[in-house]
Design a protein around this motif. Structure first.
Motif, PDB file in Angstrom:
ATOM      1  N   VAL A 200     103.290  45.596  53.332  1.00 10.02           N
ATOM      2  CA  VAL A 200     103.463  44.150  53.525  1.00 10.02           C
ATOM      3  C   VAL A 200     104.937  43.829  53.791  1.00 10.02           C
ATOM      4  CG1 VAL A 200     103.286  41.897  52.385  1.00 10.02           C
ATOM      5  CG2 VAL A 200     101.474  43.596  52.076  1.00 10.02           C
ATOM      6  N   LEU A 201     105.807  44.581  53.124  1.00  7.95           N
ATOM      7  CA  LEU A 201     107.248  44.355  53.231  1.00  7.95           C
ATOM      8  C   LEU A 201     107.768  44.567  54.649  1.00  7.95           C
ATOM      9  CD1 LEU A 201     109.306  45.862  50.286  1.00  7.95           C
ATOM     10  CD2 LEU A 201     109.612  43.673  51.427  1.00  7.95           C
ATOM     11  N   THR A 202     107.093  45.437  55.412  1.00  2.88           N
ATOM     12  CA  THR A 202     107.586  45.736  56.754  1.00  2.88           C
ATOM     13  C   THR A 202     107.519  44.491  57.646  1.00  2.88           C
ATOM     14  OG1 THR A 202     105.370  46.432  57.417  1.00  2.88           O
ATOM     15  CG2 THR A 202     106.866  48.150  56.646  1.00  2.88           C
ATOM     16  N   ASP A 203     106.669  43.529  57.265  1.00  2.00           N
ATOM     17  CA  ASP A 203     106.589  42.283  58.012  1.00  2.00           C
ATOM     18  C   ASP A 203     107.297  41.185  57.223  1.00  2.00           C
ATOM     19  OD1 ASP A 203     105.954  40.362  59.817  1.00  2.00           O
ATOM     20  OD2 ASP A 203     103.847  40.193  59.244  1.00  2.00           O
ATOM     21  N   GLY A 204     108.586  41.362  56.994  1.00  2.00           N
ATOM     22  CA  GLY A 204     109.363  40.493  56.112  1.00  2.00           C
ATOM     23  C   GLY A 204     109.366  39.027  56.514  1.00  2.00           C
ATOM     24  N   GLU A 205     109.294  38.765  57.822  1.00  3.29           N
ATOM     25  CA  GLU A 205     109.310  37.388  58.343  1.00  3.29           C
ATOM     26  C   GLU A 205     108.224  36.531  57.698  1.00  3.29           C
ATOM     27  OE1 GLU A 205     111.087  35.901  61.439  1.00  3.29           O
ATOM     28  OE2 GLU A 205     112.410  37.144  60.197  1.00  3.29           O
ATOM     29  N   ASN A 206     107.035  37.135  57.543  1.00  4.16           N
ATOM     30  CA  ASN A 206     105.879  36.389  57.051  1.00  4.16           C
ATOM     31  C   ASN A 206     105.825  36.262  55.534  1.00  4.16           C
ATOM     32  OD1 ASN A 206     104.390  35.310  59.123  1.00  4.16           O
ATOM     33  ND2 ASN A 206     103.482  37.286  59.666  1.00  4.16           N
ATOM     34  N   LEU A 207     106.665  37.032  54.865  1.00  3.71           N
ATOM     35  CA  LEU A 207     106.604  37.123  53.399  1.00  3.71           C
ATOM     36  C   LEU A 207     106.524  35.749  52.699  1.00  3.71           C
ATOM     37  CD1 LEU A 207     106.350  39.663  51.803  1.00  3.71           C
ATOM     38  CD2 LEU A 207     108.829  39.737  51.531  1.00  3.71           C
ATOM     39  N   PRO A 208     107.385  34.779  53.077  1.00  4.72           N
ATOM     40  CA  PRO A 208     107.345  33.499  52.358  1.00  4.72           C
ATOM     41  C   PRO A 208     106.035  32.744  52.546  1.00  4.72           C
ATOM     42  CG  PRO A 208     109.364  33.716  53.630  1.00  4.72           C
ATOM     43  CD  PRO A 208     108.471  34.830  54.069  1.00  4.72           C
ATOM     44  N   ARG A 209     105.265  33.087  53.578  1.00  2.00           N
ATOM     45  CA  ARG A 209     104.028  32.332  53.846  1.00  2.00           C
ATOM     46  C   ARG A 209     102.810  32.971  53.194  1.00  2.00           C
ATOM     47  NH1 ARG A 209     104.026  32.820  59.851  1.00  2.00           N
ATOM     48  NH2 ARG A 209     102.004  31.771  59.735  1.00  2.00           N
ATOM     49  N   LEU A 210     103.003  34.079  52.513  1.00  2.00           N
ATOM     50  CA  LEU A 210     101.859  34.779  51.919  1.00  2.00           C
ATOM     51  C   LEU A 210     101.411  34.125  50.610  1.00  2.00           C
ATOM     52  CD1 LEU A 210     102.796  38.539  52.421  1.00  2.00           C
ATOM     53  CD2 LEU A 210     101.461  37.036  53.898  1.00  2.00           C
ATOM     54  N   GLN A 211     100.102  34.148  50.415  1.00  2.00           N
ATOM     55  CA  GLN A 211      99.538  33.751  49.121  1.00  2.00           C
ATOM     56  C   GLN A 211      99.073  35.026  48.405  1.00  2.00           C
ATOM     57  OE1 GLN A 211      96.748  30.822  50.947  1.00  2.00           O
ATOM     58  NE2 GLN A 211      97.251  29.620  49.137  1.00  2.00           N
ATOM     59  N   ILE A 212      99.011  34.945  47.091  1.00  2.00           N
ATOM     60  CA  ILE A 212      98.608  36.122  46.315  1.00  2.00           C
ATOM     61  C   ILE A 212      97.252  35.883  45.666  1.00  2.00           C
ATOM     62  CG2 ILE A 212      99.130  37.480  44.238  1.00  2.00           C
ATOM     63  CD1 ILE A 212     101.972  37.488  44.975  1.00  2.00           C
ATOM     64  N   GLN A 213      96.378  36.863  45.823  1.00  2.00           N
ATOM     65  CA  GLN A 213      95.117  36.806  45.091  1.00  2.00           C
ATOM     66  C   GLN A 213      95.245  37.730  43.876  1.00  2.00           C
ATOM     67  OE1 GLN A 213      91.743  38.566  46.993  1.00  2.00           O
ATOM     68  NE2 GLN A 213      90.369  37.958  45.342  1.00  2.00           N
ATOM     69  N   PHE A 214      95.038  37.156  42.687  1.00  2.00           N
ATOM     70  CA  PHE A 214      95.213  37.937  41.469  1.00  2.00           C
ATOM     71  C   PHE A 214      93.902  38.536  40.968  1.00  2.00           C
ATOM     72  CE2 PHE A 214      99.003  35.125  41.006  1.00  2.00           C
ATOM     73  CZ  PHE A 214      99.957  36.128  40.924  1.00  2.00           C
ATOM     74  N   HIS A 215      94.025  39.529  40.123  1.00  2.00           N
ATOM     75  CA  HIS A 215      92.887  40.151  39.447  1.00  2.00           C
ATOM     76  C   HIS A 215      92.140  39.078  38.631  1.00  2.00           C
ATOM     77  CE1 HIS A 215      90.601  42.761  36.808  1.00  2.00           C
ATOM     78  NE2 HIS A 215      90.923  43.777  37.587  1.00  2.00           N
ATOM     79  N   PRO A 216      90.796  39.119  38.640  1.00  3.74           N
ATOM     80  CA  PRO A 216      90.042  38.077  37.903  1.00  3.74           C
ATOM     81  C   PRO A 216      90.317  38.070  36.395  1.00  3.74           C
ATOM     82  CG  PRO A 216      88.573  39.761  38.831  1.00  3.74           C
ATOM     83  CD  PRO A 216      89.922  39.982  39.431  1.00  3.74           C
ATOM     84  N   ALA A 217      90.864  39.148  35.861  1.00  2.00           N
ATOM     85  CA  ALA A 217      91.149  39.173  34.417  1.00  2.00           C
ATOM     86  C   ALA A 217      92.433  38.421  34.081  1.00  2.00           C
ATOM     87  CB  ALA A 217      91.247  40.617  33.928  1.00  2.00           C
ATOM     88  N   LEU A 218      93.235  38.099  35.099  1.00  2.00           N
ATOM     89  CA  LEU A 218      94.543  37.489  34.821  1.00  2.00           C
ATOM     90  C   LEU A 218      94.425  36.007  34.500  1.00  2.00           C
ATOM     91  CD1 LEU A 218      97.887  38.014  36.608  1.00  2.00           C
ATOM     92  CD2 LEU A 218      96.952  35.697  36.538  1.00  2.00           C
ATOM     93  N   SER A 219      95.105  35.573  33.447  1.00  2.66           N
ATOM     94  CA  SER A 219      95.225  34.141  33.187  1.00  2.66           C
ATOM     95  C   SER A 219      96.553  33.872  32.499  1.00  2.66           C
ATOM     96  CB  SER A 219      94.060  33.631  32.331  1.00  2.66           C
ATOM     97  OG  SER A 219      94.134  34.169  31.033  1.00  2.66           O
ATOM     98  N   LEU A 220      96.890  32.593  32.469  1.00  3.24           N
ATOM     99  CA  LEU A 220      98.200  32.184  31.964  1.00  3.24           C
ATOM    100  C   LEU A 220      97.993  31.139  30.874  1.00  3.24           C
ATOM    101  CD1 LEU A 220     101.079  32.885  33.104  1.00  3.24           C
ATOM    102  CD2 LEU A 220     100.951  30.730  34.351  1.00  3.24           C
ATOM    103  N   LEU A 221      98.843  31.156  29.860  1.00  3.57           N
ATOM    104  CA  LEU A 221      98.783  30.101  28.847  1.00  3.57           C
ATOM    105  C   LEU A 221     100.204  29.665  28.525  1.00  3.57           C
ATOM    106  CD1 LEU A 221      97.285  28.339  26.759  1.00  3.57           C
ATOM    107  CD2 LEU A 221      97.460  30.235  25.158  1.00  3.57           C
ATOM    108  N   LYS A 222     100.508  28.412  28.889  1.00  2.00           N
ATOM    109  CA  LYS A 222     101.839  27.877  28.619  1.00  2.00           C
ATOM    110  C   LYS A 222     101.724  27.021  27.365  1.00  2.00           C
ATOM    111  CE  LYS A 222     105.619  25.527  30.862  1.00  2.00           C
ATOM    112  NZ  LYS A 222     106.121  24.843  32.042  1.00  2.00           N
TER     113      LYS A 222
END
Lengths: 252, 96
Positions: free
Chosen positions: A136-158
């Motif tokens: 993915v890094l080789t296409d650095g230009e597009n990097l800021p426009r990428l979205q990330i799909q996370f593992h379904p086990a991941l969650s956050l608690l603030k």
């Protein structure tokens, strides 16, 4: 009310008479037999909550916990057959339970315990390998426009409270006497190598992941987090997310 | 202009993150999913569409797996497997 609804109502409320039409094999009092059944149902549900929320129980003691759980069982009986997820609304119930007001961090500890259960049972998913991420890094230009799909086990608690430390203190990982429960903490719940973990994130890293979870692009999340936090360490959080195998895809 | 600096900063951070990751990623691969070897209720997980850990109903269930050290799966006895040993993918149990 249907006969089933009447049956359930009597099951949850000991003050209601037993449902009409009950028979016993030996002619004993149906009300007494029904009371035994009612008790079994309630105790088993309270036990299920105690299994899911062991640290919540440890923080207030068994007597307090079971009394509170019993009221919850009556207020919010299970809506699903899956007992593992019973108690999804328990944290919200604790928040509004006046006797628990003196332990304001209790609800968030319960939230963390429920998130751990969900992480434990989440679907398996294959994370992107470090090689594919390097690709993915080789296409650095597009990097800021990428979205990330996370593992379904991941969650956050603030949380405004020290949820991760309080939980860890009950696993023998940390010393509870050194913990100030009123220190804000952000928990990242993940399941690398099939082992559920709750990791304490720096507040900035927590905000970054929260934005990505809401669908922000890498560029948006990075710019916003850098604006809000002078001390944002992008490399550290990206390293953690890759290392713990939470990134399933990076896509436009 | 901001876009360009963002792209550069992201690329640098991601690159740096990857070099940090490189070592543990190898150690992490130390294990394989082994089907048909877990005793009842002792599986780590199971095939698609089922609930997970501890959910297997029978010993050596063919679509439930356990994480074992790499290379040992196909040497672990399984009563349900046609090969007599665990397999790296879910299989159909022997009908005996």
């Amino acid at each position: 009310m249907s006969s089933q609804q009447k049956f359930v109502a009597a099951l949850l409320n000991a003050e209601l008479p037993p449902p009409a039409g009950l028979l016993t094999w030996n002619g004993s009092d149906p009300a007494a037999r029904f009371a035994v059944y009612r008790n079994n149902v309630q105790v088993s549900l309270v036990n299920a909550l105690a299994d899911t929320f062991p640290v919540t129980q440890a923080l207030v003691g068994e007597a307090f916990f079971r009394a509170m759980a019993q009221l919850y069982v009556k207020a919010e009986p299970p809506r699903s057959r899956v007992l593992a997820f019973y108690g999804v609304s328990f944290a919200r119930f604790i928040e509004q339970f006046p006797p628990a007001a003196t332990v304001p961090y209790l609800a968030d500890v319960a939230r963390l315990e429920m998130q751990r259960v969900h992480a434990y049972h989440a679907t398996d998913a294959l994370a992107l390998s470090a090689d594919s991420i390097a690709q993915v890094l080789t296409d650095g230009e597009n990097l800021p426009r990428l979205q990330i799909q996370f593992h379904p086990a991941l969650s956050l608690l603030k949380s405004p409270y020290a949820v991760v430390s309080l939980w860890a203190a009950h696993q023998g990982i940390a010393d509870i006497s050194t913990i100030d429960p009123y220190t804000p903490e952000t928990a990242l719940v993940i399941r690398p190598q099939l082992e559920v973990e709750a990791i304490r994130l720096h507040a900035s890293a927590g905000d970054f992941v929260a934005q990505l979870l809401q669908g922000a692009t890498l560029g948006m999340a990075m710019e916003q987090t850098s604006r809000d936090h002078q001390d944002f360490d992008l490399t550290a959080i990206l390293g953690l997310l890759i290392r713990s195998q939470t990134i399933l895809s990076m896509h436009l | 202009m901001l876009k360009q600096t963002t792209a550069t900063a992201l690329a640098m951070a991601l690159g740096a993150a990857l070099t940090v990751v490189a070592v543990p990623a190898v150690a992490a691969a130390d294990g394989e999913k082994c089907f048909g070897v877990a005793l009842k209720g002792k599986n780590d997980c199971a095939g698609a569409g089922t609930s997970c850990a501890g959910s297997s109903k029978t010993d050596y269930q063919a679509d439930a797996w356990k994480l074992v050290p790499t290379g040992t799966c196909e040497k672990t006895a399984s009563k349900t497997s046609a090969t007599g040993y665990g397999q790296l993918a879910a299989f159909k149990a022997n009908s005996k």
